[in-house]
Design a protein around this motif. Structure first.
Motif, short mmCIF file in Angstrom:
data_model
loop_
_atom_site.label_atom_id
_atom_site.label_comp_id
_atom_site.label_asym_id
_atom_site.label_seq_id
_atom_site.Cartn_x
_atom_site.Cartn_y
_atom_site.Cartn_z
N THR A 114 0.83 -1.21 0.00
CA THR A 114 0.00 0.00 0.00
C THR A 114 0.86 1.25 0.00
N TYR A 115 1.95 1.19 0.75
CA TYR A 115 2.90 2.31 0.80
C TYR A 115 3.43 2.62 -0.60
N SER A 116 3.83 1.59 -1.32
CA SER A 116 4.41 1.81 -2.65
C SER A 116 3.38 2.40 -3.61
N ILE A 117 2.13 2.00 -3.49
CA ILE A 117 1.07 2.55 -4.34
C ILE A 117 0.84 4.02 -4.02
N CYS A 118 0.79 4.36 -2.74
CA CYS A 118 0.59 5.75 -2.34
C CYS A 118 1.74 6.62 -2.83
N LYS A 119 2.96 6.11 -2.73
CA LYS A 119 4.12 6.85 -3.22
C LYS A 119 4.02 7.08 -4.74
N ALA A 120 3.53 6.08 -5.44
CA ALA A 120 3.41 6.19 -6.89
C ALA A 120 2.32 7.18 -7.28
N VAL A 121 1.22 7.18 -6.55
CA VAL A 121 0.15 8.14 -6.83
C VAL A 121 0.64 9.55 -6.52
N GLY A 122 1.38 9.72 -5.43
CA GLY A 122 2.04 10.98 -5.13
C GLY A 122 1.12 12.14 -4.83
N SER A 123 0.08 11.88 -4.05
CA SER A 123 -0.88 12.94 -3.72
C SER A 123 -1.25 12.88 -2.25
N PRO A 124 -1.46 14.02 -1.59
CA PRO A 124 -1.95 14.02 -0.21
C PRO A 124 -3.37 13.47 -0.11
N ALA A 125 -4.02 13.29 -1.24
CA ALA A 125 -5.37 12.74 -1.26
C ALA A 125 -5.40 11.23 -1.31
N CYS A 126 -4.23 10.59 -1.30
CA CYS A 126 -4.15 9.11 -1.35
C CYS A 126 -3.16 8.62 -0.31
N LYS A 127 -3.67 8.05 0.78
CA LYS A 127 -2.84 7.60 1.88
C LYS A 127 -3.29 6.22 2.36
N ILE A 128 -2.70 5.76 3.46
CA ILE A 128 -2.96 4.42 3.99
C ILE A 128 -3.91 4.47 5.17
N LEU A 129 -4.86 3.56 5.18
CA LEU A 129 -5.63 3.24 6.38
C LEU A 129 -5.00 1.98 6.96
N TYR A 130 -4.34 2.12 8.10
CA TYR A 130 -3.65 0.98 8.71
C TYR A 130 -4.56 0.39 9.78
N ASP A 131 -5.14 -0.77 9.49
CA ASP A 131 -5.99 -1.47 10.45
C ASP A 131 -5.16 -2.55 11.14
#
Length: 302
Positions: free
Chosen positions: A198-215
């Motif tokens: 999930t981290y790698s996907i968020c980094k690739a998207v590169g937006s503050p509008a796309c982050k991780i929900l860590y359950d």
């Protein structure tokens, strides 16, 4: 009432409260505990104590010291109910947590496929989610990309997900909203399962509008090593949810040391929401009291 009897009763009540400050108020629990983190119950957790009325449940949550609310099904509620919930939260000084971006079961209509119809459906639902967020004061929306597409290489699936999430970020970012991607453990058929993925996907998207929900419940099942993995992914984590494992019940019913986890989050400076994404180990009012006590106990790290 005679003045002497009134004074006697008042003195007795004062002494009783001083001796037993932890005992219940009129709603069934103490009010003297101030939580260190923003724990967020969801509707239905306190039906026995507060009844089924949504606003009464919010009032009860606030009375117990909870500072936020989650409602996965918010998009399915009427505009009238959304407005009522928002007003109640504002009145009680509570924050609105996540709701799920629900556009027709994206678990199966997966973004991994690269199919235009699935992407369009998701993006259309994101547009609707913006309006729900505006009404309710929400800042975060849960996203599940869907199932693996077995006919495509993993890299192609990942690229398909990233491409659609970039478009979704363009929808949310101008409004200061954040979709939070949730890796899950419900079935191995789900595409998103691990924090580093999930981290790698968020980094690739590169937006503050796309982050991780860590359950923590799901991540304990899928990968363990919670504190270290949270730390490694910290820059991309925007939202936390919890539930003990096994069983997905309140803290203290399983193997996760929530006292340590909550202390860790506090010392990291986390001031976001901790969603109580789990059930209750006991039924009835006693189960609801036990739920509250479990958070009081797990919050005693300072």
């Amino acid at each position: 009432m005679e003045r002497r009897k009134f004074i006697e009763k008042a003195s007795l009540a004062t002494a009783f409260s001083a001796l037993f400050p932890f005992l219940s108020n009129a709603n069934g629990y103490r009010k003297d505990h101030t939580f260190n983190l923003n724990y967020a119950p969801h509707f239905g957790m306190f039906n026995q104590s507060a009844g089924k009325d949504l606003i009464a449940q919010i009032e009860y949550m606030a009375d117990q010291g909870f500072k936020a609310l989650e409602d996965n099904g918010m998009m399915g509620r009427s505009i009238e109910d959304q407005n009522k919930i928002a007003k109640a939260l504002e009145r009680r000084g509570m924050k609105m947590g996540v709701f799920v971006i629900d556009g027709g079961d994206n678990w199966k209509k997966s973004l991994t496929t690269g199919k235009q119809e699935f992407s369009d459906n998701f993006l259309s639902t994101c547009e609707k989610a913006v309006e729900v967020a505006k009404r309710t004061g929400a800042k975060w929306m849960t996203v599940v990309p869907g199932f693996y597409e077995r006919n495509l290489p993993l890299g192609i699936q990942t690229a398909n997900v990233i491409e659609t999430l970039k478009k979704a970020s363009d929808i949310f970012e101008p409004h200061g909203l954040t979709m939070v991607l949730e890796p899950l453990s419900d079935t191995p058929d789900l595409f998103l399962r691990f924090s580093d993925q999930t981290y790698s996907i968020c980094k690739a998207v590169g937006s503050p509008a796309c982050k991780i929900l860590y359950d923590a419940y799901h991540m304990q099942r899928n990968e363990g090593n919670l504190l270290a993995n949270i730390d490694k992914c910290w820059s991309e984590i925007a939202y936390i949810q919890v539930g003990d494992n096994p069983g997905r019940k309140e803290p203290g019913t399983g193997e996760i040391n929530y006292l340590n986890l909550f202390k860790f989050l506090y010392e990291k400076g986390y001031d976001g929401i901790v969603g109580m994404e789990h059930g209750l180990s006991l039924g009835g009012i006693e189960g609801e009291k036990r739920l509250i006590q479990s958070y009081i106990d797990s919050d005693k790290f300072k």
